[in-house]
Design an enzyme around this catalytic site. Structure first.
Site, PDB file in Angstrom:
ATOM      1  N   ASP A   1       0.869  -1.184   0.000  1.00 65.38           N
ATOM      2  CA  ASP A   1       0.000   0.000   0.000  1.00 65.38           C
ATOM      3  C   ASP A   1       0.904   1.232   0.000  1.00 65.38           C
ATOM      4  O   ASP A   1       1.202   1.796   1.052  1.00 65.38           O
ATOM      5  CB  ASP A   1      -0.884   0.036   1.251  1.00 65.38           C
ATOM      6  CG  ASP A   1      -1.917  -1.072   1.286  1.00 65.38           C
ATOM      7  OD1 ASP A   1      -2.924  -0.951   0.583  1.00 65.38           O
ATOM      8  OD2 ASP A   1      -1.717  -2.053   2.027  1.00 65.38           O
TER       9      ASP A   1
ATOM     10  N   ARG B   1       4.235   2.930   3.064  1.00 64.80           N
ATOM     11  CA  ARG B   1       4.958   1.902   3.828  1.00 64.80           C
ATOM     12  C   ARG B   1       6.468   2.030   3.662  1.00 64.80           C
ATOM     13  O   ARG B   1       7.222   1.584   4.508  1.00 64.80           O
ATOM     14  CB  ARG B   1       4.532   0.503   3.372  1.00 64.80           C
ATOM     15  CG  ARG B   1       3.032   0.267   3.272  1.00 64.80           C
ATOM     16  CD  ARG B   1       2.287   0.517   4.558  1.00 64.80           C
ATOM     17  NE  ARG B   1       0.906   0.044   4.469  1.00 64.80           N
ATOM     18  CZ  ARG B   1      -0.073   0.439   5.256  1.00 64.80           C
ATOM     19  NH1 ARG B   1       0.162   1.338   6.206  1.00 64.80           N
ATOM     20  NH2 ARG B   1      -1.292  -0.036   5.119  1.00 64.80           N
TER      21      ARG B   1
ATOM     22  N   ARG C   1      -6.845  10.365   1.972  1.00 61.22           N
ATOM     23  CA  ARG C   1      -6.474   9.316   1.019  1.00 61.22           C
ATOM     24  C   ARG C   1      -7.268   9.467  -0.281  1.00 61.22           C
ATOM     25  O   ARG C   1      -6.963   8.808  -1.272  1.00 61.22           O
ATOM     26  CB  ARG C   1      -6.716   7.944   1.637  1.00 61.22           C
ATOM     27  CG  ARG C   1      -5.907   7.714   2.904  1.00 61.22           C
ATOM     28  CD  ARG C   1      -6.374   6.479   3.647  1.00 61.22           C
ATOM     29  NE  ARG C   1      -6.089   5.266   2.905  1.00 61.22           N
ATOM     30  CZ  ARG C   1      -6.618   4.079   3.196  1.00 61.22           C
ATOM     31  NH1 ARG C   1      -7.503   3.962   4.187  1.00 61.22           N
ATOM     32  NH2 ARG C   1      -6.293   3.017   2.483  1.00 61.22           N
TER      33      ARG C   1
ATOM     34  N   LYS D   1      -9.163   1.361  -5.396  1.00 59.69           N
ATOM     35  CA  LYS D   1      -9.919   0.905  -4.230  1.00 59.69           C
ATOM     36  C   LYS D   1     -10.743   2.060  -3.671  1.00 59.69           C
ATOM     37  O   LYS D   1     -10.482   3.216  -4.010  1.00 59.69           O
ATOM     38  CB  LYS D   1      -8.967   0.346  -3.166  1.00 59.69           C
ATOM     39  CG  LYS D   1      -7.893   1.338  -2.674  1.00 59.69           C
ATOM     40  CD  LYS D   1      -6.878   0.662  -1.774  1.00 59.69           C
ATOM     41  CE  LYS D   1      -5.872   1.666  -1.241  1.00 59.69           C
ATOM     42  NZ  LYS D   1      -4.822   1.041  -0.418  1.00 59.69           N
ATOM     43  N   HIS D   2     -11.771   1.794  -2.876  1.00 57.26           N
ATOM     44  CA  HIS D   2     -12.295   0.529  -2.374  1.00 57.26           C
ATOM     45  C   HIS D   2     -13.688   0.367  -2.967  1.00 57.26           C
ATOM     46  O   HIS D   2     -14.613   1.053  -2.531  1.00 57.26           O
ATOM     47  CB  HIS D   2     -12.376   0.532  -0.859  1.00 57.26           C
ATOM     48  CG  HIS D   2     -11.081   0.853  -0.164  1.00 57.26           C
ATOM     49  ND1 HIS D   2     -10.611   2.142  -0.001  1.00 57.26           N
ATOM     50  CD2 HIS D   2     -10.153   0.043   0.401  1.00 57.26           C
ATOM     51  CE1 HIS D   2      -9.456   2.119   0.657  1.00 57.26           C
ATOM     52  NE2 HIS D   2      -9.150   0.853   0.915  1.00 57.26           N
TER      53      HIS D   2
ATOM     54  N   HIS E   1     -11.848  -1.419   9.202  1.00 62.94           N
ATOM     55  CA  HIS E   1     -10.847  -2.132   9.988  1.00 62.94           C
ATOM     56  C   HIS E   1     -11.444  -2.594  11.318  1.00 62.94           C
ATOM     57  O   HIS E   1     -10.965  -3.557  11.927  1.00 62.94           O
ATOM     58  CB  HIS E   1      -9.637  -1.236  10.276  1.00 62.94           C
ATOM     59  CG  HIS E   1      -8.805  -0.939   9.066  1.00 62.94           C
ATOM     60  ND1 HIS E   1      -8.997   0.187   8.303  1.00 62.94           N
ATOM     61  CD2 HIS E   1      -7.797  -1.624   8.483  1.00 62.94           C
ATOM     62  CE1 HIS E   1      -8.124   0.187   7.303  1.00 62.94           C
ATOM     63  NE2 HIS E   1      -7.385  -0.894   7.391  1.00 62.94           N
TER      64      HIS E   1
ATOM     65  N   ASP F   1     -10.033  -6.574   0.018  1.00 59.53           N
ATOM     66  CA  ASP F   1      -9.291  -5.948   1.101  1.00 59.53           C
ATOM     67  C   ASP F   1      -8.987  -7.060   2.108  1.00 59.53           C
ATOM     68  O   ASP F   1      -9.517  -8.176   2.010  1.00 59.53           O
ATOM     69  CB  ASP F   1     -10.115  -4.821   1.736  1.00 59.53           C
ATOM     70  CG  ASP F   1      -9.237  -3.729   2.340  1.00 59.53           C
ATOM     71  OD1 ASP F   1      -8.052  -3.994   2.615  1.00 59.53           O
ATOM     72  OD2 ASP F   1      -9.741  -2.609   2.549  1.00 59.53           O
TER      73      ASP F   1
END
Length: 544
Positions: free
Chosen positions: A85, A93, A154, A184-185, A197, A270
């Site tokens: 990601d 990351r 995002r 996404k998403h 999440h 996901d």
């Protein structure tokens, strides 16, 4: 079932190996550990996903990618998807040794489609040098709900046109460099007030509204040839029953995405370990149902026990006749097809670079895009920052990282940027995301007698403590208070009495350098709001 790219031959696969190709899994270490090695050797795993726990710096990641591909090669497996990601900005990351590019909402504020393409092309080039061939980006969610706790910056912005335009430029940049882009998403996570999440969000809108707004950027991406689409663990009441998230919905993934919208690429879930799935059906049953719904790739990011259980559950479902083997073959052929299309083969793997991966040219592009993003929303004072002992910066810091919140080193704060640019040490105090009344009182006391205070907030919409702190400082006479939103730009709505307010969209070091240059008068703030804050501050607004 066989194909080839260069000297890599895709040989006929056993059922176990076919099912393995449908899974992308994560692991916990900087080097291949026993868990990921087991999954590759025992199941012919389709791919791996990196998180910050796997990343030390860019060259280490390139070696890790090479080592993982070597394990797959020696065990007779197929070349791996290696995914990450790397959205840019707040969800990145990989940092050390790579170019940290601005995130989506910052790019939306810069209103520069060509810049988005160039940025994604740089990202794609660097990812391939690190052995990464699949990026779970960009987000095509439309952020039209300021209370959304997981998307926010995002997203490129609040309109389908803006998100669709910039998103397709990002897709093209990545794919032109041989990286599979994964938008996404789907069908859209922007207008939710819960985080999948932790919960199962619900979107109540009609199909007409979904086609006009949420789905429109995905339609544009499909028309532009995007390789992959990631599903959302979100319930869409117009399309499915109230307890069935999109990831598990045949109506959404097959009837809508495949048949109605004509998508022929890879459908990726996901992570099934997110609580919207794991605390309902569970990861193993979720994997079976996701494949029944139409998914090609199942993402299980963290725990070996769950990863093995999910793979074995799918194997058992095929052996029992619940899932026809032809359904597995369909996804395997699609997966192998995209590995061929993007040159993912053992003989075309990039060598580990000898020199730097991030170049001065790449860094210059990132700097220029960041500069264009800083938005002056209001300034009723019109006073430049004076660097002296009457100035203080209050930095709101993320003290523990999450899937979407990254910890910023204190060397990359606004105070650090101001000190470096001015040549004088700027005093800076730090506070957590949820300051207590005692911490607020202490900070307010330390601001007494000062002339200028800059507070960098971080999603103050969700923090009563941050709001209390800003309001207390705004009430002090003879204090020029400047507030800069270090993430979501909506913070101003919590303290509209603030006279000077900037939106930065991220608190990354480069954004703080850009903000510091604006505050010191070295640069103008030329960004425009990509979302509406209020009638007074609509999308496209900036104070000149």
């Amino acid at each position: 079932m066989s194909s080839s790219v260069g000297t890599t031959t895709y040989k006929p696969l056993s059922l176990r190996q076919k099912v393995g190709q449908l899974f992308i899994c994560g692991f916990q270490t900087l080097e291949p550990n026993a868990a990921i090695t087991q999954l590759i050797e025992d199941y012919g795993l389709g791919g791996v996903i990196y998180f910050r726990r796997n990343v030390e710096e860019a060259h280490q990641l390139a070696r890790l990618s090479s080592d993982l591909q070597e394990i797959s090669l020696k065990s007779g497996g197929q070349p791996l998807f290696i995914a990450v990601d790397q959205e840019g900005g707040m969800v990145s990351r990989i940092e050390k040794g790579a170019t940290l590019l601005p995130g989506n909402m910052a790019l939306g504020a810069a209103f520069a489609p060509a810049g988005v393409y160039a940025s994604s092309k740089v990202m794609g080039k660097e990812l391939r040098q690190m052995g990464v061939n699949m990026n779970f980006a960009p987000c095509l969610d439309i952020n039209n709900n300021r209370l959304n706790p997981v998307i926010g910056v995002r997203s490129y912005g609040e309109t389908a046109a803006l998100v669709g335009d910039l998103g397709t430029h990002a897709v093209k940049g990545l794919q032109d460099m041989g990286v599979i882009a994964t938008v996404k998403h789907f069908p859209g996570h922007g207008d939710t007030s819960a985080d999948s999440h932790h919960d199962l969000p619900v979107v109540p809108h009609s199909m007409e509204r979904l086609m006009e707004l949420e789905l429109a950027p995905f339609v544009k991406a499909i028309e532009g040839g995007v390789d992959a689409i990631m599903t959302a663990h979100v319930v869409f009441e117009a399309l499915e029953a109230s307890d069935v998230p999109s990831t598990l919905s045949y109506r959404i993934l097959t009837e809508l995405l495949r048949k109605q919208l004509g998508f022929k690429g890879l459908i990726v879930t996901d992570c099934l370990e997110m609580k919207a799935i794991s605390e309902g059906l569970g990861v193993a049953e979720g994997a079976v149902r996701a494949i029944e719904a139409g998914s090609d790739i199942i993402l299980v990011s963290h725990e070996l026990e769950r990863q093995v259980a999910a793979i074995e559950a799918v194997i058992a479902a095929v052996e029992s006749g619940r899932i026809p083997e032809s359904r597995i073959d369909e996804s395997v052929m699609r997966i192998i097809g995209y590995k061929c299309k993007r040159g993912i083969s053992y003989d075309t793997l990039a060598p580990i670079p000898d020199g730097p991966i991030s170049t001065p040219e790449h860094q210059l592009l990132a700097k220029e895009l960041s500069r264009k993003s800083i938005t002056k929303v209001k300034d009723e004072v019109g006073e430049l920052l004076q660097v002296n002992d009457k100035l203080l910066v209050i930095w709101t810091e993320v003290q523990s990282g999450t899937e979407i919140d990254e910890v910023v080193d204190r060397e990359g704060t606004l105070g650090s940027a101001l000190s470096e640019l001015s040549g004088h040490t700027v005093r800076e105090l730090y506070v957590g995301l949820y300051p207590t009344d005692a911490e607020i009182a202490d900070l307010v006391e330390k601001c007494e007698g000062l002339e200028q205070v800059v507070v960098v907030t971080y999603n103050a919409t969700f923090s009563t403590g941050q709001t209390k702190l800003v309001k207390a400082l705004a009430g002090q006479e003879d204090l020029h208070l400047i507030v800069a939103a270090g993430r979501n730009p909506y913070d101003l709505l919590e303290f509209p009495e603030v006279k000077t307010y900037y939106a930065c969209y991220e608190n990354r070091p480069l954004a703080m350098v850009s903000l510091a240059n604006v505050l010191l008068g070295h640069e103008a703030a030329v960004g425009r709001l990509p979302v509406t804050l209020s009638e007074q501050y609509p999308i496209g607004w900036r104070q000149d």
